[in-house]
Scaffold this active site. Structure first.
Site, mmCIF file in Angstrom:
data_model
loop_
_atom_site.group_PDB
_atom_site.id
_atom_site.type_symbol
_atom_site.label_atom_id
_atom_site.label_comp_id
_atom_site.label_asym_id
_atom_site.label_seq_id
_atom_site.Cartn_x
_atom_site.Cartn_y
_atom_site.Cartn_z
ATOM 1 N N ARG A 93 0.807 -1.232 0.000
ATOM 2 C CA ARG A 93 0.000 0.000 0.000
ATOM 3 C C ARG A 93 0.838 1.281 0.000
ATOM 4 N NH1 ARG A 93 -4.631 -1.356 4.306
ATOM 5 N NH2 ARG A 93 -3.024 -2.694 5.149
ATOM 6 N N GLN A 94 2.108 1.152 0.417
ATOM 7 C CA GLN A 94 2.992 2.333 0.324
ATOM 8 C C GLN A 94 3.666 2.251 -1.050
ATOM 9 O OE1 GLN A 94 3.485 4.792 2.785
ATOM 10 N NE2 GLN A 94 5.026 5.900 1.619
ATOM 11 N N LYS A 191 -19.128 8.773 -4.311
ATOM 12 C CA LYS A 191 -19.253 9.658 -3.147
ATOM 13 C C LYS A 191 -20.102 10.890 -3.505
ATOM 14 C CE LYS A 191 -15.925 11.623 0.102
ATOM 15 N NZ LYS A 191 -14.502 11.632 0.427
ATOM 16 N N ASP A 218 -14.067 -6.488 -2.534
ATOM 17 C CA ASP A 218 -12.926 -5.577 -2.409
ATOM 18 C C ASP A 218 -11.647 -6.418 -2.315
ATOM 19 O OD1 ASP A 218 -11.638 -3.162 -2.313
ATOM 20 O OD2 ASP A 218 -12.476 -2.513 -0.396
ATOM 21 N N SER A 222 -9.440 -4.302 6.027
ATOM 22 C CA SER A 222 -8.419 -4.066 7.036
ATOM 23 C C SER A 222 -9.128 -3.734 8.351
ATOM 24 C CB SER A 222 -7.520 -2.950 6.520
ATOM 25 O OG SER A 222 -6.479 -2.701 7.392
ATOM 26 N N GLY A 224 -12.163 -2.711 8.354
ATOM 27 C CA GLY A 224 -13.572 -2.998 8.070
ATOM 28 C C GLY A 224 -14.406 -1.756 7.797
HETATM 29 C C1 R5P Z 1 -8.464 0.524 -0.501
HETATM 30 O O1 R5P Z 1 -7.835 0.959 -1.449
HETATM 31 C C2 R5P Z 1 -8.697 -0.922 -0.378
HETATM 32 O O2 R5P Z 1 -9.217 -1.433 -1.576
HETATM 33 C C3 R5P Z 1 -9.650 -1.266 0.748
HETATM 34 O O3 R5P Z 1 -10.917 -0.706 0.455
HETATM 35 C C4 R5P Z 1 -9.172 -0.739 2.065
HETATM 36 O O4 R5P Z 1 -7.817 -1.063 2.267
HETATM 37 C C5 R5P Z 1 -9.999 -1.316 3.191
HETATM 38 O O5 R5P Z 1 -9.539 -0.800 4.403
HETATM 39 P P1 R5P Z 1 -10.466 -0.723 5.660
HETATM 40 O O6 R5P Z 1 -11.048 -2.089 5.889
HETATM 41 O O7 R5P Z 1 -9.561 -0.279 6.761
HETATM 42 O O8 R5P Z 1 -11.536 0.301 5.378
#
Ligand code: R5P
Length: 296
Positions: A93-94, A191, A218, A222, A224
């Site tokens: 992700r980085q 959005k 998705d 992470s 959620g």
């Molecule tokens: C974002 O780019 C990813 O596709 C996921 O939507 C994101 O990483 C989910 O993170 P979390 O569960 O913390 O919202």
């Protein structure tokens, strides 16, 4: 062809790869020295191509170092070629310098894996497939979406009207792929900000979800937050029920509770990382094997 089950391989994943490829499965000796350093030892000679299966979550840093050690050990044991299967790639992700002075972490990680001797790499649903260009050899991003779709199909009743929704535009191709397998429509959440109140809502770009079963797909869950927000919005728009599917289910902290509270009925996650109780595990090893066949 030999498959080495790294200490970070998700349960059953390396077996699945070896079985499908008709390869021998080797389990290294693994321990941690008293000072915390990792130790691995491969039993006997390994000649020919070696496929190391090593996911990189949890304990990303340790799993990464073990992956480096396993490449070196494989060549030391006689391998002529070593390929890494990393179902979950850490640090993905980085993928840019968001702030001055930061590293492109995935670049550093992929270069280190190449320098350790991996001449090819397979990962699954990496955050941004473009990042794989940092790896010096061939690198393929497989997808667990077909396996997730087949699993979700088992939860869908005869004649049930379903739509597949991505929580954001970036994930719409996954939704499209799943929808084509399930013969359903797909869309993504857009959005909207109320110009008067400032309230932010998310709505499907073009599909009406009223009375429909929604599958949200998705790459990752992470905390959620993203999945829970998407489910609440879709239920408030009249969706009949919501099923969640992801490739990498990290479910940090109270993520699972958040998803349940948001009204999600069923949660599917691929086995790229350990799958917790309450989540339906989906075997993603066929996806890795399909990509591996291109490299062998
Ligand atoms: C974002 O780019 C990813 O596709 C996921 O939507 C994101 O990483 C989910 O993170 P979390 O569960 O913390 O919202």
């Amino acid at each position: 062809l030999i498959v080495v089950e790294g200490p970070g391989a998700p349960e059953g994943f390396a077996e699945g790869v070896a079985r499908r490829l008709g390869a021998d499965l080797v389990k290294p000796v693994y321990k941690i020295f008293p000072d915390g350093e990792s130790y691995v030892r491969l039993p006997g000679r390994l000649e020919g191509t070696v496929v190391v299966v090593q996911s990189m979550y949890p304990q990303q840093d340790k799993r990464l170092v073990e992956a480096l050690l396993l490449a070196e050990a494989s060549y030391g044991a006689g391998a002529s070629r070593v390929i890494l299967v990393a179902p979950y790639m850490a640090y993905a992700r980085q993928d840019k310098r968001f702030l001055e002075g930061e590293p492109i972490s995935i670049k550093a990680v992929l270069k280190a894996l190449g320098a350790a001797g991996y001449d090819a790499l397979v990962t699954i649903d990496i955050h941004k497939p473009e990042s794989l260009a940092y790896f010096p050899g061939r690198a393929l991003d497989a997808t667990a979406v077909p396996q997730l779709a087949e699993a979700v199909r088992g939860s869908i009743g005869e004649g049930e009207d379903i739509v597949v929704i991505a929580p954001d535009r970036g994930a719409v191709r996954r939704a499209e792929r799943m929808a084509s397998i399930l013969r359903a429509q797909h869309d993504y959440l857009e959005k909207h900000r109320d110009r008067y109140t400032g309230e932010v809502t998310y709505r499907p770009k073009s599909i009406d979800v009223q009375g429909k079963t929604v599958v949200i797909v998705d790459d990752m869950v992470s905390t959620g937050g993203t999945m829970a927000r998407a489910a609440s919005m879709l239920l408030s728009l009249g969706a009949r029920r919501v099923i969640a599917a992801c490739t990498h289910g990290l479910f940090l902290g109270d993520a699972l509770e958040k998803l349940r509270k948001a009204g999600i009925e069923e949660i599917y996650s691929a086995n790229t990382v350990p799958v917790p109780e309450g989540v339906k595990p989906v075997d993603a090893s066929p996806a890795a094997v399909e990509a591996l066949r291109e490299l062998l």
